[in-house]
Design a protein around this motif. Structure first.
Motif, short mmCIF file in Angstrom:
data_model
loop_
_atom_site.label_atom_id
_atom_site.label_comp_id
_atom_site.label_asym_id
_atom_site.label_seq_id
_atom_site.Cartn_x
_atom_site.Cartn_y
_atom_site.Cartn_z
N ASN A 39 28.63 43.11 34.96
CA ASN A 39 29.40 43.54 33.55
C ASN A 39 30.45 44.32 33.96
O ASN A 39 30.46 44.80 35.07
CB ASN A 39 28.27 43.80 32.83
CG ASN A 39 27.58 45.14 33.30
OD1 ASN A 39 28.19 46.26 33.36
ND2 ASN A 39 26.22 44.93 33.48
N ALA A 40 31.19 44.35 33.04
CA ALA A 40 32.33 45.24 32.95
C ALA A 40 31.96 47.02 33.12
O ALA A 40 32.67 47.60 33.69
CB ALA A 40 33.61 45.28 31.95
N THR A 41 31.00 47.24 32.53
CA THR A 41 30.51 48.72 32.55
C THR A 41 30.16 49.04 34.07
O THR A 41 30.80 50.21 34.65
CB THR A 41 29.10 48.86 31.85
OG1 THR A 41 29.47 48.30 30.47
CG2 THR A 41 29.11 50.46 31.64
N SER A 64 38.14 53.83 22.14
CA SER A 64 37.59 52.70 22.96
C SER A 64 36.18 52.36 22.54
O SER A 64 35.63 53.16 21.88
CB SER A 64 37.98 53.27 24.36
OG SER A 64 37.50 52.14 25.49
N PHE A 65 35.44 51.61 23.44
CA PHE A 65 34.08 51.24 23.28
C PHE A 65 33.42 52.10 24.21
O PHE A 65 33.71 52.62 25.33
CB PHE A 65 33.80 49.76 23.76
CG PHE A 65 32.67 49.08 23.81
CD1 PHE A 65 31.86 49.26 22.35
CD2 PHE A 65 31.93 49.05 24.90
CE1 PHE A 65 30.47 48.68 22.42
CE2 PHE A 65 30.47 48.38 24.80
CZ PHE A 65 29.88 48.47 23.43
N ALA A 67 31.38 51.91 26.52
CA ALA A 67 31.28 51.52 27.99
C ALA A 67 32.22 52.27 28.59
O ALA A 67 31.96 52.74 29.89
CB ALA A 67 31.19 50.20 28.00
N SER A 68 33.57 52.54 28.19
CA SER A 68 34.59 53.30 28.99
C SER A 68 33.96 54.62 29.55
O SER A 68 34.19 55.04 30.77
CB SER A 68 35.75 53.46 28.17
OG SER A 68 36.15 52.39 27.43
N VAL A 111 42.90 51.57 28.46
CA VAL A 111 42.16 50.62 27.80
C VAL A 111 43.17 49.57 26.95
O VAL A 111 44.07 50.06 26.24
CB VAL A 111 41.30 51.20 26.90
CG1 VAL A 111 40.40 50.28 26.23
CG2 VAL A 111 40.17 51.98 27.63
N ASP A 137 40.89 49.44 31.87
CA ASP A 137 39.68 48.74 31.21
C ASP A 137 40.30 47.55 30.43
O ASP A 137 40.77 47.76 29.25
CB ASP A 137 38.99 49.82 30.43
CG ASP A 137 37.88 49.22 29.46
OD1 ASP A 137 37.86 47.87 29.49
OD2 ASP A 137 37.17 49.95 28.86
N ALA A 139 38.68 45.03 29.42
CA ALA A 139 37.27 44.13 29.07
C ALA A 139 37.63 43.20 28.20
O ALA A 139 37.17 41.97 28.64
CB ALA A 139 36.57 45.02 28.19
N SER A 155 36.01 41.84 31.25
CA SER A 155 34.53 41.55 30.92
C SER A 155 34.49 40.02 30.78
O SER A 155 35.34 39.43 30.13
CB SER A 155 34.08 42.29 29.69
OG SER A 155 32.85 41.83 29.42
N LYS A 160 33.41 37.75 24.50
CA LYS A 160 34.83 37.67 25.01
C LYS A 160 35.39 36.36 25.03
O LYS A 160 34.59 35.35 24.99
CB LYS A 160 35.03 38.21 26.34
CG LYS A 160 34.55 39.88 26.43
CD LYS A 160 35.08 40.71 25.74
CE LYS A 160 34.86 42.19 25.69
NZ LYS A 160 33.40 42.44 25.10
N GLY A 167 28.89 39.27 32.53
CA GLY A 167 29.59 39.21 33.85
C GLY A 167 30.96 39.91 33.53
O GLY A 167 31.17 40.52 32.58
N TRP A 282 34.72 49.81 17.63
CA TRP A 282 34.50 50.89 18.28
C TRP A 282 34.24 52.21 17.46
O TRP A 282 34.53 53.26 17.85
CB TRP A 282 36.10 51.16 18.91
CG TRP A 282 36.45 50.16 19.96
CD1 TRP A 282 35.38 49.41 20.62
CD2 TRP A 282 37.68 49.87 20.71
NE1 TRP A 282 36.13 48.77 21.48
CE2 TRP A 282 37.41 49.08 21.59
CE3 TRP A 282 38.82 50.69 20.58
CZ2 TRP A 282 38.35 48.66 22.61
CZ3 TRP A 282 39.88 50.14 21.25
CH2 TRP A 282 39.81 49.29 22.29
C1 LIG Z 1 37.01 48.59 25.91
C2 LIG Z 1 35.71 48.12 26.59
N1 LIG Z 1 35.18 48.36 27.72
C3 LIG Z 1 34.21 47.81 28.43
C4 LIG Z 1 33.40 47.01 27.81
C5 LIG Z 1 31.94 46.72 28.55
O1 LIG Z 1 32.02 45.26 28.91
P1 LIG Z 1 30.44 44.79 29.39
O2 LIG Z 1 29.97 44.35 27.91
O3 LIG Z 1 30.82 43.56 30.19
O4 LIG Z 1 29.93 45.77 30.24
C6 LIG Z 1 33.44 46.67 26.56
C7 LIG Z 1 32.76 45.52 26.10
O5 LIG Z 1 32.89 45.04 24.82
C8 LIG Z 1 34.71 46.97 26.01
O6 LIG Z 1 35.13 46.58 24.87
#
Ligand SMILES: Cc1ncc(COP(=O)(O)O)c(C=O)c1O
Length: 337
Positions: A39-41, A64-65, A67-68, A111, A137, A139, A155, A160, A167, A282
């Motif tokens: 995953n992107a995180t 941002s979200f 996860a960043s 981002v 980022d 994503a 992401s 997405k 993934g 966000w």
């Molecule tokens: C800006 C941003 N970064 C990171 C993520 C994390 O992605 P993931 O859900 O693949 O971990 C997201 C998820 O939507 C996101 O919007």
């Protein structure tokens, strides 16, 4: 999926993951290495961990979200929030350049806001001039991620434009970084069963790669349908003060419809009364979330605060029908016009 059972290769960089990485690499305009991840995180955390010394500060846009900032934390960095440009909602190299003058910053994570393109070449120049590591980022940026002058993380989450469930991938021109992140995604192994560095298990499974390959086959049609749907939604709301992201549905696409309007709360309430769901993707900004309330802020977050109050995720899908668009537009016009 039949191929997976035939070869009995379910994970650990099987033929489907290899093919998927190859197909993703072909989308890039210059030679680029693709490393798929769970995953992107995790992809952001591992890429930051590989690029920036632990204990440093990572500059992140407050807009941002979650996860960043989580990724910076798990990379052993302290997330420090910066504001974004008033118009584009982006942390720009200009903003970061002013901050590196009087802050010690180990890394910056620009981002791509909700998948909109940003000036990656300018970020590469920033990294070259300042020596501060940049990890993008991206994503939601699957559609626009076609060059990676700085390492980019995309992401592939179900929300997405190209989703495989869970993934992600890292796109980079840096072979050594690609090798490090690959090893860090598989217990620190580099082809043997010996661990060379602190690592995780963050591999993409063959199942997810199979879904990704099928989604890539369909991507031209999926993209066209997303674009058509976006244009219809934009058209239905063209005579209102509501603003869409620049170029969304014309030059680039994402799976979310992000609207900027005078009072997002009021619009969300009116839509909810009609059983139309919306999302504050966000929230009110990272700096206001309980997990990050004590994180340092490098500057006043004026534009983030305004965007948080005026941004609303509207319902969106590539098969959003005319009746649904009509309902959304009618309700919104009742509040806006
Ligand atoms: C800006 C941003 N970064 C990171 C993520 C994390 O992605 P993931 O859900 O693949 O971990 C997201 C998820 O939507 C996101 O919007």
């Amino acid at each position: 999926l039949r191929e997976i059972d035939a070869t009995r290769w379910y994970s650990n960089f099987g033929p489907l993951v290899q093919r998927f990485e190859q197909r993703l690499a072909e989308r890039f305009q210059t030679p680029t290495r693709i490393i798929t991840l769970a995953n992107a995180t995790l992809a952001l955390a591992l890429t930051l961990r590989a690029r920036a010394p632990r204990g440093g500060v990572c500059l992140i846009p407050a807009w941002s979200f979650a996860a960043s900032a989580h990724a910076a934390h798990w990379a052993g960095l302290t997330p420090c929030f910066a504001d974004v440009d008033a118009q584009s909602g982006v942390l720009t190299p200009e903003i970061a350049r002013a901050l590196v003058q009087d802050h010690v910053i180990a890394a910056v994570m620009p981002v791509l806001p909700f998948g909109a393109p940003i000036d990656l070449e300018a970020w590469a120049a920033f990294e070259c001039d300042t020596g501060v590591a940049v990890v993008g980022d991206a994503a939601a940026g699957f559609d626009v991620a076609r060059v990676a002058p700085v390492p980019l993380v995309v992401s592939l989450h179900a929300t997405k434009a190209l989703g495989v469930g869970e993934g992600a991938f890292l796109a980079t021109q840096d072979e050594a970084l690609a090798a490090d992140v690959r090893a860090m995604s598989v217990f620190g192994f580099k082809g043997t069963r010996e661990a060379f560095m602190p690592a995780l298990n963050a591999k993409l499974s063959e199942y997810a790669a199979a879904v990704g390959l099928a989604a890539l086959d369909q991507w031209p049609q999926t993209r066209r349908r997303f674009m058509q749907s976006a244009q219809k939604l934009r058209g239905a709301l063209s005579d209102t003060p509501l603003k869409f992201q620049d170029g969304w549905g014309a030059d680039w696409i994402s799976a979310t419809c992000i609207a900027e309007l005078p009072e997002a709360d009021k619009a969300a309430r009116a839509l909810a009364l009609e059983d139309i769901e919306t999302r504050r993707w966000w929230g009110r900004g990272l700096h206001r979330q309980p997990a990050f309330r004590t994180a340092p802020q490098a500057m006043a977050l004026m534009h983030t605060n305004r965007l948080a109050a005026q941004t609303l995720g509207l319902p969106f899908a590539f098969d959003l029908d005319e009746a649904a668009i009509e309902r959304i537009a009618k309700t919104l016009k009742g509040v806006l016009v």
